[in-house]
Each structure stands twice: as C-alpha cells, then as structure tokens.
Design a protein around this motif. Structure first.
Motif, PDB file in Angstrom:
ATOM      1  N   SER A  30     -20.899  43.538 -30.874  1.00 54.09           N
ATOM      2  CA  SER A  30     -20.685  42.319 -31.660  1.00 54.09           C
ATOM      3  C   SER A  30     -21.663  41.231 -31.234  1.00 54.09           C
ATOM      4  O   SER A  30     -22.351  41.353 -30.228  1.00 54.09           O
ATOM      5  N   SER A  31     -21.706  40.157 -32.016  1.00 52.47           N
ATOM      6  CA  SER A  31     -22.663  39.086 -31.731  1.00 52.47           C
ATOM      7  C   SER A  31     -22.368  38.392 -30.409  1.00 52.47           C
ATOM      8  O   SER A  31     -23.286  38.044 -29.672  1.00 52.47           O
ATOM      9  N   ILE A  32     -21.097  38.190 -30.077  1.00 51.73           N
ATOM     10  CA  ILE A  32     -20.753  37.594 -28.788  1.00 51.73           C
ATOM     11  C   ILE A  32     -20.671  38.713 -27.759  1.00 51.73           C
ATOM     12  O   ILE A  32     -19.902  39.650 -27.909  1.00 51.73           O
ATOM     13  N   GLY A  33     -21.493  38.622 -26.727  1.00 59.10           N
ATOM     14  CA  GLY A  33     -21.460  39.617 -25.660  1.00 59.10           C
ATOM     15  C   GLY A  33     -22.084  40.955 -26.027  1.00 59.10           C
ATOM     16  O   GLY A  33     -21.734  41.979 -25.448  1.00 59.10           O
ATOM     17  N   HIS A  34     -23.026  40.963 -26.954  1.00 54.74           N
ATOM     18  CA  HIS A  34     -23.666  42.211 -27.382  1.00 54.74           C
ATOM     19  C   HIS A  34     -24.208  42.989 -26.176  1.00 54.74           C
ATOM     20  O   HIS A  34     -24.831  42.427 -25.285  1.00 54.74           O
ATOM     21  N   SER A  35     -23.950  44.285 -26.129  1.00 58.35           N
ATOM     22  CA  SER A  35     -24.402  45.213 -25.092  1.00 58.35           C
ATOM     23  C   SER A  35     -23.749  45.014 -23.732  1.00 58.35           C
ATOM     24  O   SER A  35     -24.219  45.562 -22.740  1.00 58.35           O
ATOM     25  N   THR A  36     -22.662  44.234 -23.670  1.00 54.90           N
ATOM     26  CA  THR A  36     -21.928  44.114 -22.411  1.00 54.90           C
ATOM     27  C   THR A  36     -20.704  45.023 -22.460  1.00 54.90           C
ATOM     28  O   THR A  36     -20.243  45.412 -23.533  1.00 54.90           O
ATOM     29  N   PHE A  37     -20.195  45.371 -21.288  1.00 58.74           N
ATOM     30  CA  PHE A  37     -19.023  46.232 -21.194  1.00 58.74           C
ATOM     31  C   PHE A  37     -17.759  45.379 -21.197  1.00 58.74           C
ATOM     32  O   PHE A  37     -17.671  44.385 -20.478  1.00 58.74           O
ATOM     33  N   ALA A  38     -16.785  45.787 -22.019  1.00 64.37           N
ATOM     34  CA  ALA A  38     -15.565  45.008 -22.184  1.00 64.37           C
ATOM     35  C   ALA A  38     -14.351  45.919 -22.302  1.00 64.37           C
ATOM     36  O   ALA A  38     -14.463  47.118 -22.591  1.00 64.37           O
ATOM     37  N   LEU A  39     -13.196  45.317 -22.110  1.00 70.90           N
ATOM     38  CA  LEU A  39     -11.916  45.995 -22.282  1.00 70.90           C
ATOM     39  C   LEU A  39     -11.581  46.099 -23.771  1.00 70.90           C
ATOM     40  O   LEU A  39     -12.055  45.294 -24.566  1.00 70.90           O
ATOM     41  N   PRO A  40     -10.757  47.073 -24.151  1.00 74.22           N
ATOM     42  CA  PRO A  40     -10.301  47.100 -25.546  1.00 74.22           C
ATOM     43  C   PRO A  40      -9.381  45.915 -25.817  1.00 74.22           C
ATOM     44  O   PRO A  40      -8.691  45.436 -24.919  1.00 74.22           O
ATOM     45  N   GLY A  41      -9.384  45.446 -27.058  1.00 78.44           N
ATOM     46  CA  GLY A  41      -8.510  44.343 -27.438  1.00 78.44           C
ATOM     47  C   GLY A  41      -9.021  43.649 -28.675  1.00 78.44           C
ATOM     48  O   GLY A  41     -10.042  44.037 -29.247  1.00 78.44           O
ATOM     49  N   GLY A  42      -8.306  42.607 -29.079  1.00 74.42           N
ATOM     50  CA  GLY A  42      -8.713  41.884 -30.267  1.00 74.42           C
ATOM     51  C   GLY A  42      -7.794  40.719 -30.567  1.00 74.42           C
ATOM     52  O   GLY A  42      -6.970  40.330 -29.734  1.00 74.42           O
ATOM     53  N   HIS A  43      -7.933  40.191 -31.774  1.00 74.60           N
ATOM     54  CA  HIS A  43      -7.213  38.983 -32.177  1.00 74.60           C
ATOM     55  C   HIS A  43      -5.718  39.213 -32.358  1.00 74.60           C
ATOM     56  O   HIS A  43      -5.311  40.204 -32.965  1.00 74.60           O
ATOM     57  N   LEU A  44      -4.948  38.264 -31.869  1.00 78.32           N
ATOM     58  CA  LEU A  44      -3.509  38.245 -32.075  1.00 78.32           C
ATOM     59  C   LEU A  44      -3.235  37.894 -33.534  1.00 78.32           C
ATOM     60  O   LEU A  44      -3.789  36.928 -34.054  1.00 78.32           O
ATOM     61  N   GLU A  45      -2.401  38.685 -34.195  1.00 78.73           N
ATOM     62  CA  GLU A  45      -2.044  38.409 -35.587  1.00 78.73           C
ATOM     63  C   GLU A  45      -0.765  37.588 -35.639  1.00 78.73           C
ATOM     64  O   GLU A  45       0.047  37.615 -34.701  1.00 78.73           O
ATOM     65  N   PHE A  46      -0.591  36.856 -36.733  1.00 78.65           N
ATOM     66  CA  PHE A  46       0.565  35.988 -36.900  1.00 78.65           C
ATOM     67  C   PHE A  46       1.861  36.772 -36.694  1.00 78.65           C
ATOM     68  O   PHE A  46       2.056  37.835 -37.282  1.00 78.65           O
ATOM     69  N   GLY A  47       2.739  36.260 -35.828  1.00 78.67           N
ATOM     70  CA  GLY A  47       4.043  36.865 -35.592  1.00 78.67           C
ATOM     71  C   GLY A  47       4.065  37.989 -34.583  1.00 78.67           C
ATOM     72  O   GLY A  47       5.140  38.486 -34.240  1.00 78.67           O
ATOM     73  N   LEU A 123     -17.809  49.221 -11.373  1.00 79.83           N
ATOM     74  CA  LEU A 123     -17.883  48.871 -12.798  1.00 79.83           C
ATOM     75  C   LEU A 123     -19.336  48.786 -13.254  1.00 79.83           C
ATOM     76  O   LEU A 123     -20.223  48.432 -12.471  1.00 79.83           O
ATOM     77  N   PRO A 124     -19.598  49.101 -14.515  1.00 83.57           N
ATOM     78  CA  PRO A 124     -20.969  49.052 -15.033  1.00 83.57           C
ATOM     79  C   PRO A 124     -21.431  47.606 -15.260  1.00 83.57           C
ATOM     80  O   PRO A 124     -20.611  46.681 -15.280  1.00 83.57           O
ATOM     81  N   ASN A 125     -22.713  47.449 -15.435  1.00 82.27           N
ATOM     82  CA  ASN A 125     -23.293  46.130 -15.744  1.00 82.27           C
ATOM     83  C   ASN A 125     -24.087  46.228 -17.019  1.00 82.27           C
ATOM     84  O   ASN A 125     -24.652  47.278 -17.295  1.00 82.27           O
ATOM     85  N   PRO A 126     -24.181  45.139 -17.749  1.00 81.26           N
ATOM     86  CA  PRO A 126     -23.491  43.868 -17.532  1.00 81.26           C
ATOM     87  C   PRO A 126     -22.087  43.895 -18.110  1.00 81.26           C
ATOM     88  O   PRO A 126     -21.823  44.553 -19.112  1.00 81.26           O
ATOM     89  N   LEU A 127     -21.180  43.171 -17.457  1.00 78.94           N
ATOM     90  CA  LEU A 127     -19.817  43.028 -17.962  1.00 78.94           C
ATOM     91  C   LEU A 127     -19.748  41.854 -18.937  1.00 78.94           C
ATOM     92  O   LEU A 127     -20.520  40.898 -18.803  1.00 78.94           O
ATOM     93  N   PHE A 128     -18.841  41.928 -19.894  1.00 79.01           N
ATOM     94  CA  PHE A 128     -18.581  40.819 -20.808  1.00 79.01           C
ATOM     95  C   PHE A 128     -18.156  39.619 -19.970  1.00 79.01           C
ATOM     96  O   PHE A 128     -17.366  39.747 -19.042  1.00 79.01           O
ATOM     97  N   TRP A 129     -18.691  38.450 -20.295  1.00 79.76           N
ATOM     98  CA  TRP A 129     -18.543  37.267 -19.468  1.00 79.76           C
ATOM     99  C   TRP A 129     -17.116  36.992 -18.973  1.00 79.76           C
ATOM    100  O   TRP A 129     -16.912  36.777 -17.772  1.00 79.76           O
ATOM    101  N   PRO A 130     -16.068  36.975 -19.828  1.00 81.46           N
ATOM    102  CA  PRO A 130     -14.720  36.710 -19.297  1.00 81.46           C
ATOM    103  C   PRO A 130     -14.266  37.748 -18.270  1.00 81.46           C
ATOM    104  O   PRO A 130     -13.621  37.406 -17.281  1.00 81.46           O
TER     105      PRO A 130
END
Length: 145
Positions: A30-47, A123-130
């Motif tokens: 994705s545009s934010i953090g492109h090519s960094t390693f991250a955990l699975p997850g995503g946006h919280l939906e209403f409710g 852990l691999p590099n680079p990691l997603f900033w958070p």
C-alpha cells in the motif's frame, strides 16, 4: 473558509498471531509503508468489536482462523509525511491459530506480497513504522508464563 473537511482519525486493528516464538508478517504493497513488513489487520467497521475485526481481517487477508484474541495495547500514529497525511489509532491484539496446522494464504495480492512466520528475535527489515516503534521500545507480544 475552505469547504474541505479536516481529515478524521481512523481506527485500525492489527493482530500478533503467535505460533511458538514466531509472528506472522506480510510485506505491504500500500501507499503508506510500501515494502515494509507488517502484521495482518485493517479498519474497524461500524459496530464491530476489536475481536470481531481482528478475526475478520485475518480471515480476509490470510484465510486463517484465529482464537483466544486478547487486547494488548493501543497506539496513536500520525503519518504526516505521506502524500495524503493520515492519523490512525491502532489497536494491537494477540491471537492463536484455531488449528496450528493452517497455512497462511495471500488473499489480497494487491495489498500484500505474501505472508510468512518470523521468530520474534529475528524480525525482517524494514518493519512498518508503528510495529518498528513497538519493537524498539522493548514491547513483547508473547505471554509471560
């Protein structure tokens, strides 16, 4: 006065899936953090609860079923240097695989370059900033038992 509304913070739930002493990470496309390693997850939906969001996102992205979902921590992340600045409140949870024999699949190939297990101390590099910020602070998602 401008007609454009100020951007609002979004809530994201990410999941440390624990398997022995490893966690599941994928390389972001994705545009934010492109090519960094991250955990699975995503946006919280209403409710949705955090646990429901975690289970849904992991299933959508990896095909994995998870259980024993526990809240770990929450971080406040500003991405001001991005083309479209954003603000995310990130809810970190941990979980276990419902069936340890499950294998992750890359079900969103336009968003992720693939999933793999990485030992917590290697852990691999680079990691997603958070995630990188958490690791550098000494955070450990594994229970102390």
């Amino acid at each position: 006065m401008e007609n454009e509304a100020a951007p609002l913070p979004r809530v994201c739930v990410v999941v440390y899936i624990l398997k022995e002493k490893s966690v599941l990470l994928g390389r972001r496309l994705s545009s934010i953090g492109h090519s960094t390693f991250a955990l699975p997850g995503g946006h919280l939906e209403f409710g949705e609860t955090f646990e429901e969001c975690a289970a849904r996102e992991v299933k959508e992205e990896t095909g994995l079923d998870i259980e024993k979902i526990e809240l770990l921590t929450v971080t406040n992340n500003l991405f001001l240097d991005q083309p479209k600045p954003s603000h995310y409140v990130t809810v970190f949870v941990r979980a276990l695989l419902s069936d340890p024999q499950q294998l992750p699949q890359n079900l969103e190939p336009t968003k992720c370059d693939g999933w793999d297990w990485y030992e917590w101390g290697k852990l691999p590099n680079p990691l997603f900033w958070p995630l990188e910020k958490q690791v550098q602070s000494g955070f450990n998602p594994f229970p102390f038992d």
